[in-house]
Scaffold this motif. Structure first.
Motif, mmCIF file in Angstrom:
data_model
loop_
_atom_site.group_PDB
_atom_site.id
_atom_site.type_symbol
_atom_site.label_atom_id
_atom_site.label_comp_id
_atom_site.label_asym_id
_atom_site.label_seq_id
_atom_site.Cartn_x
_atom_site.Cartn_y
_atom_site.Cartn_z
ATOM 1 N N PHE A 200 0.811 -1.215 0.000
ATOM 2 C CA PHE A 200 0.000 0.000 0.000
ATOM 3 C C PHE A 200 0.848 1.271 0.000
ATOM 4 O O PHE A 200 0.325 2.360 0.240
ATOM 5 C CB PHE A 200 -0.960 -0.017 1.190
ATOM 6 N N ASP A 201 2.129 1.116 -0.309
ATOM 7 C CA ASP A 201 3.028 2.257 -0.489
ATOM 8 C C ASP A 201 3.021 3.187 0.718
ATOM 9 O O ASP A 201 2.950 4.408 0.578
ATOM 10 C CB ASP A 201 2.650 3.022 -1.766
ATOM 11 N N PHE A 202 3.107 2.602 1.904
ATOM 12 C CA PHE A 202 3.106 3.387 3.130
ATOM 13 C C PHE A 202 4.521 3.764 3.587
ATOM 14 O O PHE A 202 4.672 4.392 4.632
ATOM 15 C CB PHE A 202 2.399 2.621 4.254
ATOM 16 N N GLY A 203 5.510 3.367 2.828
ATOM 17 C CA GLY A 203 6.884 3.689 3.190
ATOM 18 C C GLY A 203 7.777 2.471 3.104
ATOM 19 O O GLY A 203 7.358 1.391 2.674
ATOM 20 N N ASP A 204 9.018 2.658 3.493
ATOM 21 C CA ASP A 204 10.003 1.591 3.451
ATOM 22 C C ASP A 204 10.163 1.012 4.861
ATOM 23 O O ASP A 204 10.782 1.638 5.733
ATOM 24 C CB ASP A 204 11.345 2.138 2.967
ATOM 25 N N PRO A 205 9.641 -0.173 5.105
ATOM 26 C CA PRO A 205 9.741 -0.733 6.459
ATOM 27 C C PRO A 205 11.171 -1.025 6.892
ATOM 28 O O PRO A 205 11.463 -1.048 8.087
ATOM 29 C CB PRO A 205 8.910 -2.020 6.370
ATOM 30 N N GLU A 206 12.067 -1.222 5.926
ATOM 31 C CA GLU A 206 13.452 -1.495 6.281
ATOM 32 C C GLU A 206 14.142 -0.250 6.830
ATOM 33 O O GLU A 206 15.182 -0.351 7.486
ATOM 34 C CB GLU A 206 14.215 -2.022 5.061
ATOM 35 N N ALA A 207 13.575 0.933 6.565
ATOM 36 C CA ALA A 207 14.166 2.184 7.048
ATOM 37 C C ALA A 207 13.582 2.622 8.389
ATOM 38 O O ALA A 207 13.928 3.691 8.894
ATOM 39 C CB ALA A 207 13.965 3.284 6.009
ATOM 40 N N ARG A 208 12.698 1.816 8.956
ATOM 41 C CA ARG A 208 12.055 2.196 10.218
ATOM 42 C C ARG A 208 13.085 2.245 11.355
ATOM 43 O O ARG A 208 14.110 1.551 11.305
ATOM 44 C CB ARG A 208 10.958 1.196 10.580
ATOM 45 N N PRO A 209 12.827 3.045 12.367
ATOM 46 C CA PRO A 209 13.725 3.049 13.529
ATOM 47 C C PRO A 209 13.629 1.730 14.273
ATOM 48 O O PRO A 209 12.552 1.144 14.369
ATOM 49 C CB PRO A 209 13.197 4.216 14.378
ATOM 50 N N ARG A 210 14.740 1.252 14.786
ATOM 51 C CA ARG A 210 14.752 -0.010 15.529
ATOM 52 C C ARG A 210 14.834 0.302 17.028
ATOM 53 O O ARG A 210 15.796 0.913 17.493
ATOM 54 C CB ARG A 210 15.933 -0.889 15.128
ATOM 55 N N VAL A 211 13.837 -0.126 17.759
ATOM 56 C CA VAL A 211 13.789 0.135 19.187
ATOM 57 C C VAL A 211 14.991 -0.482 19.888
ATOM 58 O O VAL A 211 15.627 0.149 20.744
ATOM 59 C CB VAL A 211 12.480 -0.410 19.794
ATOM 60 N N ALA A 212 15.335 -1.707 19.531
ATOM 61 C CA ALA A 212 16.448 -2.394 20.176
ATOM 62 C C ALA A 212 17.754 -1.635 19.952
ATOM 63 O O ALA A 212 18.580 -1.502 20.873
ATOM 64 C CB ALA A 212 16.567 -3.822 19.655
ATOM 65 N N GLU A 213 17.963 -1.113 18.736
ATOM 66 C CA GLU A 213 19.186 -0.377 18.439
ATOM 67 C C GLU A 213 19.224 0.936 19.210
ATOM 68 O O GLU A 213 20.283 1.350 19.703
ATOM 69 C CB GLU A 213 19.288 -0.120 16.936
ATOM 70 N N GLN A 214 18.076 1.608 19.309
ATOM 71 C CA GLN A 214 18.027 2.859 20.049
ATOM 72 C C GLN A 214 18.318 2.635 21.528
ATOM 73 O O GLN A 214 19.038 3.417 22.158
ATOM 74 C CB GLN A 214 16.649 3.508 19.866
ATOM 75 N N GLU A 215 17.752 1.557 22.080
ATOM 76 C CA GLU A 215 17.992 1.266 23.493
ATOM 77 C C GLU A 215 19.450 0.926 23.738
ATOM 78 O O GLU A 215 20.031 1.320 24.761
ATOM 79 C CB GLU A 215 17.087 0.115 23.939
ATOM 80 N N ALA A 216 20.067 0.206 22.793
ATOM 81 C CA ALA A 216 21.482 -0.132 22.941
ATOM 82 C C ALA A 216 22.349 1.120 22.880
ATOM 83 O O ALA A 216 23.309 1.268 23.654
ATOM 84 C CB ALA A 216 21.901 -1.114 21.850
ATOM 85 N N ALA A 217 22.009 2.038 21.958
ATOM 86 C CA ALA A 217 22.765 3.281 21.837
ATOM 87 C C ALA A 217 22.629 4.128 23.098
ATOM 88 O O ALA A 217 23.605 4.735 23.575
ATOM 89 C CB ALA A 217 22.288 4.068 20.623
ATOM 90 N N GLU A 218 21.419 4.185 23.651
ATOM 91 C CA GLU A 218 21.200 4.946 24.879
ATOM 92 C C GLU A 218 21.967 4.339 26.042
ATOM 93 O O GLU A 218 22.525 5.059 26.871
ATOM 94 C CB GLU A 218 19.702 4.993 25.199
ATOM 95 N N SER A 219 21.996 3.014 26.084
ATOM 96 C CA SER A 219 22.748 2.337 27.148
ATOM 97 C C SER A 219 24.237 2.634 27.038
ATOM 98 O O SER A 219 24.911 2.895 28.050
ATOM 99 C CB SER A 219 22.497 0.830 27.072
ATOM 100 N N ASP A 220 24.767 2.616 25.803
ATOM 101 C CA ASP A 220 26.188 2.916 25.595
ATOM 102 C C ASP A 220 26.494 4.357 25.978
ATOM 103 O O ASP A 220 27.549 4.645 26.568
ATOM 104 C CB ASP A 220 26.564 2.677 24.131
ATOM 105 N N ALA A 221 25.566 5.278 25.632
ATOM 106 C CA ALA A 221 25.779 6.687 25.956
ATOM 107 C C ALA A 221 25.790 6.900 27.459
ATOM 108 O O ALA A 221 26.614 7.668 27.987
ATOM 109 C CB ALA A 221 24.690 7.541 25.308
ATOM 110 N N GLU A 222 24.900 6.225 28.157
ATOM 111 C CA GLU A 222 24.858 6.354 29.611
ATOM 112 C C GLU A 222 26.131 5.810 30.245
ATOM 113 O O GLU A 222 26.660 6.376 31.203
ATOM 114 C CB GLU A 222 23.640 5.616 30.165
ATOM 115 N N ALA A 223 26.618 4.703 29.674
ATOM 116 C CA ALA A 223 27.842 4.113 30.214
ATOM 117 C C ALA A 223 29.037 5.036 30.004
ATOM 118 O O ALA A 223 29.900 5.176 30.878
ATOM 119 C CB ALA A 223 28.100 2.759 29.557
ATOM 120 N N SER A 224 29.086 5.705 28.841
ATOM 121 C CA SER A 224 30.222 6.589 28.552
ATOM 122 C C SER A 224 30.176 7.865 29.374
ATOM 123 O O SER A 224 31.209 8.504 29.605
ATOM 124 C CB SER A 224 30.239 6.947 27.059
#
Length: 246
Positions: A200-224
């Protein structure tokens, strides 16, 4: 109680989370086993998580379903025409339902900008327990309160009414595009959604934000950003750190 009446779709603010330990301690339904909740007519089966995809030419229209949510709003499936809908049947006493909730939350977040919305259907449940569970879990989308289980009966030609949890993917034209009988997984649900989003041409699902990746990045930032142990700085300054003693 679900009915054929159609009410306006109103989204209320999520109520304050209320932890109710008794809700989470209720007996769950074991995978693949018959369980009983209430009387002799309330036996349910947790499916094996098998999925089925319906090609566009084979899709059937969803029945007319509407009712009142746990938040007290009137909602009908027809309100969602033009969107992809993930319809999930659950109960607070169902163990597999609790296990799959984080998956539903994650996918809901990632696909929010891809024309995908979620609607829960709470069945055969005590309303107070269902509300407490939804608040405690902070479920980010509404759920119809369907104590008699009329919604699963309306979909009985597609999903066994006594299968819980179960999930349906409904396309923007109001037709059933896929189903899962039993608890779903992140990989399974996204693989079922992606082709419909593209269709239905609603966008590119492969380009969606990944919750797991965001949480990992936030965890790394907090650790640093964690403060350095002051003892390490003092030892380095006075030469008493490891390797400096005679």
């Amino acid at each position: 109680m679900p009915s054929t009446s159609v009410g306006p779709r109103r989204r209320s603010a999520r109520p304050t989370a209320v932890a109710l330990a008794a809700v989470l301690a209720l007996s769950g339904c074991g995978g693949g086993n018959e369980i009983q909740n209430g009387g002799a007519d309330d036996r349910f089966i947790s499916g094996d998580g098998s999925s089925t995809v319906f090609e566009a030419a084979d899709r059937v229209e969803v029945p007319e379903v509407s009712g009142t949510t746990l938040d007290g709003d009137e909602v009908a499936l027809s309100d969602y025409l033009g969107e992809i809908v993930v319809l999930n049947v659950w109960a607070s006493w169902c163990g597999p339902c609790r296990a799959e909730q984080p998956v539903l939350d994650e996918v809901h977040t990632e696909y929010a900008d891809l024309g995908v919305d979620f609607l829960g259907v709470n069945i055969k449940d005590d309303e107070t327990a269902a509300r407490a569970y939804a608040e405690h879990q902070e479920i980010p989308y509404p759920s119809l309160y369907d104590q008699p289980g009329e919604v699963p009966q309306a979909f009985r030609d597609t999903v066994p009414p006594r299968s819980i949890p179960s999930t349906l993917i409904i396309d923007p034209e109001g037709r059933i595009a896929a189903r899962v009988i039993g608890p779903t997984t992140y990989g399974q649900l996204t693989e079922l959604l992606n082709p419909v989003v593209v269709e239905f041409d609603f966008g590119d699902p492969e380009a969606r934000p990944r919750v797991a990746e965001q949480e990992a990045a936030e965890s790394d930032a907090e650790a640093s950003e964690a403060p350095e142990d002051p003892r390490s700085s003092e030892e380095a300054a006075d030469g008493t750190g490891d390797g400096d003693s005679d």
